[in-house]
Design a protein around this motif. Structure first.
Motif, PDB file in Angstrom:
ATOM      1  N   TRP A   4      12.218  30.525  22.050  1.00 49.19           N
ATOM      2  CA  TRP A   4      12.757  30.105  20.763  1.00 49.19           C
ATOM      3  C   TRP A   4      14.260  29.981  20.854  1.00 49.19           C
ATOM      4  CZ3 TRP A   4       9.876  27.845  17.391  1.00 49.19           C
ATOM      5  CH2 TRP A   4       8.499  28.127  17.348  1.00 49.19           C
ATOM      6  N   ASN A   5      14.859  30.853  21.674  1.00 46.70           N
ATOM      7  CA  ASN A   5      16.285  30.745  21.931  1.00 46.70           C
ATOM      8  C   ASN A   5      16.607  29.395  22.528  1.00 46.70           C
ATOM      9  OD1 ASN A   5      18.260  32.577  21.330  1.00 46.70           O
ATOM     10  ND2 ASN A   5      17.326  34.139  22.643  1.00 46.70           N
ATOM     11  N   ARG A  40       5.967  22.921  20.625  1.00 41.89           N
ATOM     12  CA  ARG A  40       4.515  22.758  20.704  1.00 41.89           C
ATOM     13  C   ARG A  40       3.904  23.789  21.647  1.00 41.89           C
ATOM     14  NH1 ARG A  40       1.625  18.462  19.360  1.00 41.89           N
ATOM     15  NH2 ARG A  40       3.545  17.268  19.142  1.00 41.89           N
ATOM     16  N   GLU A  41       4.525  23.929  22.820  1.00 39.27           N
ATOM     17  CA  GLU A  41       4.018  24.888  23.810  1.00 39.27           C
ATOM     18  C   GLU A  41       3.992  26.292  23.232  1.00 39.27           C
ATOM     19  OE1 GLU A  41       6.039  24.818  27.569  1.00 39.27           O
ATOM     20  OE2 GLU A  41       5.192  22.838  28.022  1.00 39.27           O
ATOM     21  N   LEU A  42       5.083  26.609  22.498  1.00 40.97           N
ATOM     22  CA  LEU A  42       5.202  27.949  21.927  1.00 40.97           C
ATOM     23  C   LEU A  42       4.111  28.236  20.918  1.00 40.97           C
ATOM     24  CD1 LEU A  42       8.972  28.295  21.385  1.00 40.97           C
ATOM     25  CD2 LEU A  42       7.444  29.861  22.523  1.00 40.97           C
ATOM     26  N   LEU A  46       0.216  30.868  21.142  1.00 35.48           N
ATOM     27  CA  LEU A  46      -0.149  32.080  20.418  1.00 35.48           C
ATOM     28  C   LEU A  46      -1.677  32.145  20.369  1.00 35.48           C
ATOM     29  CD1 LEU A  46       2.264  31.697  17.349  1.00 35.48           C
ATOM     30  CD2 LEU A  46       2.778  32.699  19.571  1.00 35.48           C
ATOM     31  N   PRO A  47      -2.284  33.209  20.923  1.00 31.55           N
ATOM     32  CA  PRO A  47      -3.751  33.231  21.028  1.00 31.55           C
ATOM     33  C   PRO A  47      -4.490  32.980  19.713  1.00 31.55           C
ATOM     34  CG  PRO A  47      -2.806  35.021  22.302  1.00 31.55           C
ATOM     35  CD  PRO A  47      -1.664  34.373  21.571  1.00 31.55           C
ATOM     36  N   ALA A  98       7.024  29.898  12.173  1.00 33.07           N
ATOM     37  CA  ALA A  98       7.614  28.962  13.143  1.00 33.07           C
ATOM     38  C   ALA A  98       8.888  28.342  12.573  1.00 33.07           C
ATOM     39  CB  ALA A  98       6.602  27.868  13.490  1.00 33.07           C
ATOM     40  N   THR A  99       8.888  28.094  11.263  1.00 37.22           N
ATOM     41  CA  THR A  99      10.071  27.517  10.623  1.00 37.22           C
ATOM     42  C   THR A  99      11.263  28.461  10.732  1.00 37.22           C
ATOM     43  OG1 THR A  99       8.537  26.504   9.083  1.00 37.22           O
ATOM     44  CG2 THR A  99      10.842  26.402   8.489  1.00 37.22           C
TER      45      THR A  99
END
Lengths: 175, 168
Positions: A4-5, A40-42, A46-47, A98-99
């Motif tokens: 996210w960084n 998107r990957e992030l 998340l399971p 996510a926002t």
């Protein structure tokens, strides 16, 4: 989370002069694609979000759109085939979180403090749900988010709306 | 005195367990999450056995806020649905031997639901109990508490309002 960084750094690049002013449209497009890919990957890693089939649709600073397909395993009322409110909550929580994570001025770390969901009407069985979340304000330690979930119906009335408060860590400035 | 003999305990238990199981098994999302219910008399404890698929942040790791919210909402709806069903069965209005999707009372519908996240959900089993604070003819207010290792250390709680199923 480091990723996210990285996303926040990409936002910074897009907003900063060296890239923004008089550079090729191509570069801007490549950057936008890169931002999209990281986010998107992030989200899709998340399971629980993956188990529910969530997909990133759009992301920009302060605004995120995620969608979730109709799935019979998520049904809450077998007589009508309507998706369980809990699954809608999960979509709203993920989109809202996510926002906050994707804010360029934050560290990318957040947790939900509280989330209130109002269910306006049942989601149409068989339709994909789309949630749009806005982070409309962040103090030094709290981010405030509003979110709206719609199905594919052409209706002014959304399926559900939400308001939430999230923990927020402002990025150190002057680095 | 011509007091009626109480029913054998097994008959009573079997009737109540069958009713609960009919209520829970009808909902696909409950099986999807793997939630089960432990019954002591009319008191229910919901159990969310830990699964890797419930994780939100794999770095910590912590339960996904959406998994926690879902667990609490399932507990609230089943808690309220069970309170309604209990009345129907104990009063004899519903015959539990014929209970099925067609005879089950409809489940209450969520109007709104607010979740407080008090602590990180750890990667282990979670438990929750619902308390029906008010149950009127049309609306009900339900509070849910969820914990993991210690009953007194809640990791999440929620309050929700529900539309009661119409009785016809």
């Amino acid at each position: 989370m480091e990723e996210w960084n990285a996303l926040a750094k990409l936002w910074g690049l897009r907003g900063n002069a060296p890239v923004k002013i008089n550079q090729s449209k191509q570069l801007e497009e490549r950057l936008a694609m890169e931002i999209d890919r990281v986010a998107r990957e992030l989200i899709e890693s998340l399971p629980f979000s993956r188990a529910l089939g969530m997909r990133l649709e759009e992301i920009e600073p302060g605004r995120t759109v995620l969608s979730m397909p109709y799935d019979e395993r998520l049904v809450g009322d077998p007589r009508t085939g309507v998706i369980h409110g809990g699954a809608v909550s999960a979509l709203m929580d993920t989109t809202a979180g996510a926002t906050v994570m994707a804010r360029p001025d934050g560290t990318g770390i957040t947790a939900t403090i509280d989330l209130r969901i109002d269910y306006m009407r049942p989601a149409r069985p068989g339709q994909r749900l789309t949630c749009e979340a806005h982070c409309y304000h962040a103090t030094r330690s709290v981010a405030f988010v509003r979110a709206v979930t719609r199905d594919e119906e052409d209706s002014d009335v959304p399926v559900a709306t939400a308001v939430g408060a999230f923990t927020f860590e402002r990025k150190e400035t002057g680095e | 005195m011509n007091a009626q003999r109480p029913e054998p305990v097994q008959v009573v238990k079997e009737r109540r367990d069958r009713a609960l199981s009919a209520l829970v098994q009808g909902v696909p999302y409950i099986s999807f999450l793997g939630i089960v219910f432990d019954r002591k008399g009319d008191e229910l404890t919901a159990i969310l056995p830990y699964r890797e698929a419930h994780i939100g942040n794999p770095d910590l790791p912590a339960l996904h806020g959406g998994a926690t919210a879902s667990f609490l909402e399932v507990t609230a709806i089943i808690g309220l649905g069970w309170a309604i069903l209990w009345e129907e069965i104990e009063s004899g209005r519903i015959d539990p031997t014929t209970i099925g999707p067609a005879t089950l009372p409809r489940l209450p519908k969520t109007i709104d639901f607010t979740v407080d996240y008090l602590r990180t959900g750890l990667p282990r089993d979670a438990y929750a109990r619902a308390r029906v604070n008010r149950s009127g003819r049309r609306y009900a207010s339900v509070h849910v508490e969820a914990w993991q290792d210690n009953r007194a250390r809640l990791f999440a709680q929620a309050t929700g309002h529900f539309l009661m199923p119409s009785r016809d």
